[in-house]
Design an enzyme around this catalytic site. Structure first.
Site, mmCIF file in Angstrom:
data_model
loop_
_atom_site.group_PDB
_atom_site.id
_atom_site.type_symbol
_atom_site.label_atom_id
_atom_site.label_comp_id
_atom_site.label_asym_id
_atom_site.label_seq_id
_atom_site.Cartn_x
_atom_site.Cartn_y
_atom_site.Cartn_z
ATOM 1 N N ASP A 9 -22.062 100.457 3.046
ATOM 2 C CA ASP A 9 -20.653 100.738 2.766
ATOM 3 C C ASP A 9 -20.474 100.695 1.256
ATOM 4 O OD1 ASP A 9 -17.856 101.066 3.066
ATOM 5 O OD2 ASP A 9 -17.546 98.902 2.917
ATOM 6 N N SER A 10 -19.384 101.274 0.802
ATOM 7 C CA SER A 10 -19.080 101.211 -0.619
ATOM 8 C C SER A 10 -18.873 99.764 -1.073
ATOM 9 C CB SER A 10 -17.808 102.009 -0.901
ATOM 10 O OG SER A 10 -16.757 101.515 -0.088
ATOM 11 N N CYS A 57 -19.061 103.416 5.842
ATOM 12 C CA CYS A 57 -17.959 103.833 4.968
ATOM 13 C C CYS A 57 -17.404 105.191 5.424
ATOM 14 C CB CYS A 57 -18.511 103.941 3.555
ATOM 15 S SG CYS A 57 -17.339 104.516 2.345
ATOM 16 N N GLU A 63 -8.557 93.402 0.261
ATOM 17 C CA GLU A 63 -9.491 92.680 -0.617
ATOM 18 C C GLU A 63 -8.848 91.400 -1.166
ATOM 19 O OE1 GLU A 63 -12.291 94.544 -2.909
ATOM 20 O OE2 GLU A 63 -12.863 95.627 -1.098
ATOM 21 N N CYS A 116 -10.787 103.970 7.709
ATOM 22 C CA CYS A 116 -11.280 103.267 6.519
ATOM 23 C C CYS A 116 -11.768 101.897 6.958
ATOM 24 C CB CYS A 116 -10.150 103.129 5.491
ATOM 25 S SG CYS A 116 -10.617 102.143 4.058
ATOM 26 N N HIS A 128 -11.663 99.036 5.707
ATOM 27 C CA HIS A 128 -10.818 97.862 5.502
ATOM 28 C C HIS A 128 -9.672 97.748 6.501
ATOM 29 C CE1 HIS A 128 -12.951 97.947 1.744
ATOM 30 N NE2 HIS A 128 -12.316 96.903 1.262
HETATM 31 N N1 DGL Z 1 -15.318 101.944 2.482
HETATM 32 C C1 DGL Z 1 -14.265 102.867 2.112
HETATM 33 C C2 DGL Z 1 -13.923 103.726 3.326
HETATM 34 O O1 DGL Z 1 -14.125 103.356 4.461
HETATM 35 C C3 DGL Z 1 -13.041 102.137 1.601
HETATM 36 C C4 DGL Z 1 -13.225 101.540 0.221
HETATM 37 C C5 DGL Z 1 -13.560 102.581 -0.823
HETATM 38 O O2 DGL Z 1 -12.661 103.354 -1.237
HETATM 39 O O3 DGL Z 1 -14.709 102.645 -1.227
HETATM 40 O O4 DGL Z 1 -13.450 104.808 3.145
#
Ligand code: DGL
Length: 260
Positions: free
Chosen positions: A7-8, A70, A149, A181, A183
Site C-alpha cells: 500500500d502507499s 492501495c 491518519e 480507499c 483508509h
Molecule cells: N492507499 C490509498 C488508496 O487506497 C490512500 C492513501 C494515498 O493517497 O496514498 O487509495
C-alpha cells in the site's frame, strides 16, 4: 508459500488484517510506502513507478501472489504489475465491484476514493462493464485520509466532513457505497451512524474473499513482516488501532526499493 501486500502507506493494514485472519498459517509480507504516501494526489506516471518498485521488492520474498491493497495503485498499475511480475496479482477494485453488485437493489451505486482513484474512473468502468444499467455516482474525499491518519475516526468534525462529502451522493438515491480507499473502512462506523440504510462495501473484506478463490495455501508457516519506508507517529497510531498482535516491523531505506 507467501502472500505479498503493498500500500502507499499504512491504510492497507486494513487489508493486511483481514487477510491475516483468513490465512493464519501463511507467511505474509506487507510493504507500506510511508515515505512517499499519499499516492492519491500524484500523477499516473508516478503512481505506476512507485507501484512497480513496491511489487518488485516484495517479489524478492518469493511470494506466490501479490495483493495491491492501495486503491490508487490498483486503479493505475494492476495490469502493468501483472505483466511485469509474472505471478497472480490482485487489486482491490474488482473485489469491491463484485460485492457492490451483490448488495445493490436499485442499481444506484456511490464510489468514494482519492482524487486519483476517482479521476481514473476505475470503479465506474468495472461497474458498467458488469452491468450497463447501473447509475454510478463518484466523489473524491481527500480529507478522509488525513482524518484517519490523525485517529479522528468518530468525532463531530469527522461527521461534519462525512456529511459534506456524502450528502450529495445520498441525495442521488444510492443504496450502496463503495469505500474505494484503504483508509475509509476505519470511518465505516461513523458513516453507518449517519446513513444507517446504506450498504457499505469495505474493500478489505471483499479483497480477502476474492483472494480465497484464487489462493489456497498449505498450512505451513506463519511469518508476519511489515516493511515501511518511513516511521511516523501516524504509522504507530494506526498500527496500534489495527493490529492486535506483535508484528515485526522493519524500516527500509527508500533506496532499497527505488531500483527501477
Ligand atoms: N492507499 C490509498 C488508496 O487506497 C490512500 C492513501 C494515498 O493517497 O496514498 O487509495
Amino acid at each position: 508459500m507467501a502472500i505479498g501486500i503493498f500500500d502507499s502507506g499504512i491504510g492497507g493494514l486494513t487489508v493486511f488484517r483481514e487477510i491475516s485472519k483468513e490465512y493464519p498459517y501463511t507467511d505474509i509480507y506487507y510493504l507500506g510506502d510511508t515515505a512517499r504516501v499519499p499516492y492519491g494526489n500524484k500523477s499516473k506516471e508516478t503512481i505506476i513507478r512507485y507501484s512497480l518498485e513496491c511489487g518488485e521488492y516484495l517479489k524478492g520474498f518469493n511470494i506466490d501472489v501479490l495483493v495491491i491493497a492501495c486503491n490508487t495503485a490498483s486503479s493505475y498499475a494492476l495490469d502493468i504489475l501483472k505483466n511485469y511480475l509474472n505471478i497472480p496479482v490482485i487489486g482491490v477494485v474488482l473485489p469491491g465491484v463484485k460485492t457492490a453488485l451483490k448488495f445493490t437493489k436499485n442499481k444506484k451505486i456511490g464510489v468514494i476514493g482519492t482524487t486519483a482513484t476517482i479521476k481514473s474512473n476505475s470503479y465506474k468502468k468495472f461497474l458498467l462493464k458488469e452491468d450497463k444499467d447501473l447509475e454510478v455516482y463518484q466523489k473524491p474525499c481527500p480529507l478522509f485520509v488525513p482524518l484517519v491518519e490523525e485517529g479522528m475516526l468518530n468525532n463531530q468534525i469527522t461527521k461534519l466532513i462525512i456529511k459534506e462529502y456524502l450528502d450529495d451522493l445520498i441525495d442521488k438515491g444510492i443504496d450502496t457505497l463503495i469505500l474505494g480507499c484503504t483508509h475509509y473502512p476505519l470511518l465505516k462506523d461513523s458513516i453507518k451512524s449517519i446513513y444507517p440504510n446504506i450498504n457499505i462495501v469495505d474493500s478489505s473484506k471483499a479483497t480477502t474473499e476474492f483472494l480465497k478463490d484464487i489462493y489456497k495455501p498449505k498450512k505451513e508457516n506463519r511469518l508476519r513482516k511489515i516493511f515501511i519506508t518511513d516511521e511516523s507517529q501516524n504509522f504507530i497510531n494506526l498500527k496500534n488501532i489495527l493490529l492486535e498482535e506483535n508484528v515485526e516491523v522493519e524500516k527500509l531505506e527508500l533506496s532499497k526499493i527505488c531500483k527501477l
